[in-house]
Motif scaffolding. Sequence first.
Motif, PDB file in Angstrom:
ATOM      1  N   TYR A 161       0.809  -1.227   0.000  1.00  0.00           N
ATOM      2  CA  TYR A 161       0.000   0.000   0.000  1.00  0.00           C
ATOM      3  C   TYR A 161       0.840   1.274   0.000  1.00  0.00           C
ATOM      4  O   TYR A 161       0.311   2.360   0.231  1.00  0.00           O
ATOM      5  CB  TYR A 161      -0.943  -0.010   1.213  1.00  0.00           C
ATOM      6  CG  TYR A 161      -1.971  -1.101   1.131  1.00  0.00           C
ATOM      7  CD1 TYR A 161      -3.161  -0.918   0.424  1.00  0.00           C
ATOM      8  CD2 TYR A 161      -1.744  -2.337   1.725  1.00  0.00           C
ATOM      9  CE1 TYR A 161      -4.092  -1.929   0.330  1.00  0.00           C
ATOM     10  CE2 TYR A 161      -2.668  -3.353   1.635  1.00  0.00           C
ATOM     11  CZ  TYR A 161      -3.846  -3.147   0.937  1.00  0.00           C
ATOM     12  OH  TYR A 161      -4.765  -4.153   0.843  1.00  0.00           O
ATOM     13  N   LEU A 162       2.135   1.152  -0.263  1.00  0.00           N
ATOM     14  CA  LEU A 162       2.973   2.358  -0.354  1.00  0.00           C
ATOM     15  C   LEU A 162       2.472   3.279  -1.470  1.00  0.00           C
ATOM     16  O   LEU A 162       2.482   4.504  -1.331  1.00  0.00           O
ATOM     17  CB  LEU A 162       4.431   1.962  -0.614  1.00  0.00           C
ATOM     18  CG  LEU A 162       5.217   1.402   0.575  1.00  0.00           C
ATOM     19  CD1 LEU A 162       6.562   0.869   0.104  1.00  0.00           C
ATOM     20  CD2 LEU A 162       5.424   2.479   1.629  1.00  0.00           C
ATOM     21  N   GLY A 163       2.038   2.671  -2.570  1.00  0.00           N
ATOM     22  CA  GLY A 163       1.545   3.466  -3.695  1.00  0.00           C
ATOM     23  C   GLY A 163       0.290   4.251  -3.374  1.00  0.00           C
ATOM     24  O   GLY A 163      -0.027   5.232  -4.050  1.00  0.00           O
ATOM     25  N   SER A 164      -0.413   3.830  -2.329  1.00  0.00           N
ATOM     26  CA  SER A 164      -1.626   4.541  -1.901  1.00  0.00           C
ATOM     27  C   SER A 164      -1.348   5.491  -0.747  1.00  0.00           C
ATOM     28  O   SER A 164      -2.275   6.098  -0.199  1.00  0.00           O
ATOM     29  CB  SER A 164      -2.702   3.529  -1.486  1.00  0.00           C
ATOM     30  OG  SER A 164      -3.029   2.673  -2.558  1.00  0.00           O
TER      31      SER A 164
ATOM     32  N   GLY B  60      10.253   6.903  -4.005  1.00  0.00           N
ATOM     33  CA  GLY B  60       9.934   5.982  -2.920  1.00  0.00           C
ATOM     34  C   GLY B  60      11.067   5.814  -1.917  1.00  0.00           C
ATOM     35  O   GLY B  60      12.247   5.980  -2.239  1.00  0.00           O
ATOM     36  N   ILE B  61      10.683   5.469  -0.671  1.00  0.00           N
ATOM     37  CA  ILE B  61      11.653   5.305   0.411  1.00  0.00           C
ATOM     38  C   ILE B  61      11.555   3.889   0.965  1.00  0.00           C
ATOM     39  O   ILE B  61      10.496   3.457   1.417  1.00  0.00           O
ATOM     40  CB  ILE B  61      11.412   6.322   1.542  1.00  0.00           C
ATOM     41  CG1 ILE B  61      11.564   7.748   1.010  1.00  0.00           C
ATOM     42  CG2 ILE B  61      12.380   6.085   2.696  1.00  0.00           C
ATOM     43  CD1 ILE B  61      11.290   8.808   2.045  1.00  0.00           C
ATOM     44  N   ALA B  62      12.674   3.180   0.937  1.00  0.00           N
ATOM     45  CA  ALA B  62      12.731   1.818   1.466  1.00  0.00           C
ATOM     46  C   ALA B  62      13.087   1.843   2.945  1.00  0.00           C
ATOM     47  O   ALA B  62      13.629   2.831   3.461  1.00  0.00           O
ATOM     48  CB  ALA B  62      13.770   1.010   0.693  1.00  0.00           C
ATOM     49  N   LEU B  63      12.790   0.749   3.627  1.00  0.00           N
ATOM     50  CA  LEU B  63      13.196   0.596   5.025  1.00  0.00           C
ATOM     51  C   LEU B  63      14.720   0.688   5.124  1.00  0.00           C
ATOM     52  O   LEU B  63      15.436   0.005   4.396  1.00  0.00           O
ATOM     53  CB  LEU B  63      12.727  -0.751   5.558  1.00  0.00           C
ATOM     54  CG  LEU B  63      13.153  -1.104   6.986  1.00  0.00           C
ATOM     55  CD1 LEU B  63      12.482  -0.191   7.991  1.00  0.00           C
ATOM     56  CD2 LEU B  63      12.832  -2.564   7.292  1.00  0.00           C
TER      57      LEU B  63
END
Length: 355
Positions: free
Chosen positions: A22-25, A240-243
């Motif tokens: 759900y990152l895209g949302s 986008g940002i990764a952990l």
Amino acid sequence: MGFTVIKPGICTTIQDDGRRGYLGSGFSPSGVMDRRASHIANLLLSNKANDPVLEFCLAGPTLRFTTDTFIAITGGDFSPKLNGQPVSMYKAIPVKRGQMLSFGAPKTGVYGYIAIAGGSVRVPEVMGSRSTNLKCGVGGWQGRALQTGDYLRFMTRDVEFLSNLGSRSMENDDAFYGFGKDELTLRVIMGPQDDMFTEEGKRTFLGQVFTTTSKSDRMGFRLDGPEIETIHGSDIISDGIALGAVQIPSHGRPIVMLADRQTTGGYAKIATVCTVDIPKLVQCQPGRKIRFSMVSVQEAQALLREEARRVASWEKLVKRPCYGGVSPRRTARRLTPILEAQAKSSSTQKLWIMD
């Protein structure tokens, strides 16, 4: 049946491995800060690795149990007590109805975890996860941290038996976290925007010491130290940002993005901390010295595979048969000759049935 919150502690929430897809949302994954500690706690109780746990920060909750169960406590050492008596960490602990679990000040670490046998607490699944997203107010217990007076029910009622209980313990994880060391090394993969930094800036990042600060939370850890030099600034078109992504804002000092990170960001990311080292970082109290060490993607993947093998070996360890353990099969074997002897002795006796 479950527990009542007498004192909520600091930011005590329900978390699992997080909300995926759900990152895209615009929804951050949330989930536990220290996945290693939560997985071990669930493993000790034969729960699934992704079953929800109680996560607290800097100060633990006080809970009164209304049913018999088993718990496991991992992460930082907060001197846990059951009815005022010290109990062990990294061990399956029987809890009786009416007993009260409490915690003291942290001796080591920042985050603590409580797993509960039978699949933990009963909370609804939201978008594939039971994790609490505090910013959006979804998941967990009513989308928020626990408060005084909350009553949470368990998934399984009255867990009175746990096989091979004597084997369900491990050494504490202090060596992994390096709590006794003044300096901690975190392994990183360089990129994706490391080309925006000067060679001197990269040498600073990989060669100098940084310090953890109190300006840290579930969103990210802000580090203090020398300024990391860029070529033409660190602003980028948001992506986008990764952990574990290491952002370098305009002030030139690293921020490591964590569980409740924003989904996109407009600062260059010089590197990403390896997944297996994230637990070490999040358990750092303010003032801890940090160094970064570069590894390849292949090395990082090998580290993750090795961690998976280690967890599999722990699972066998805590389930091994143990002396003095209460086993239904062993009990049946011992009772069989006794029952057979009683059946033979009673076969010659008349059975009287009274109306």
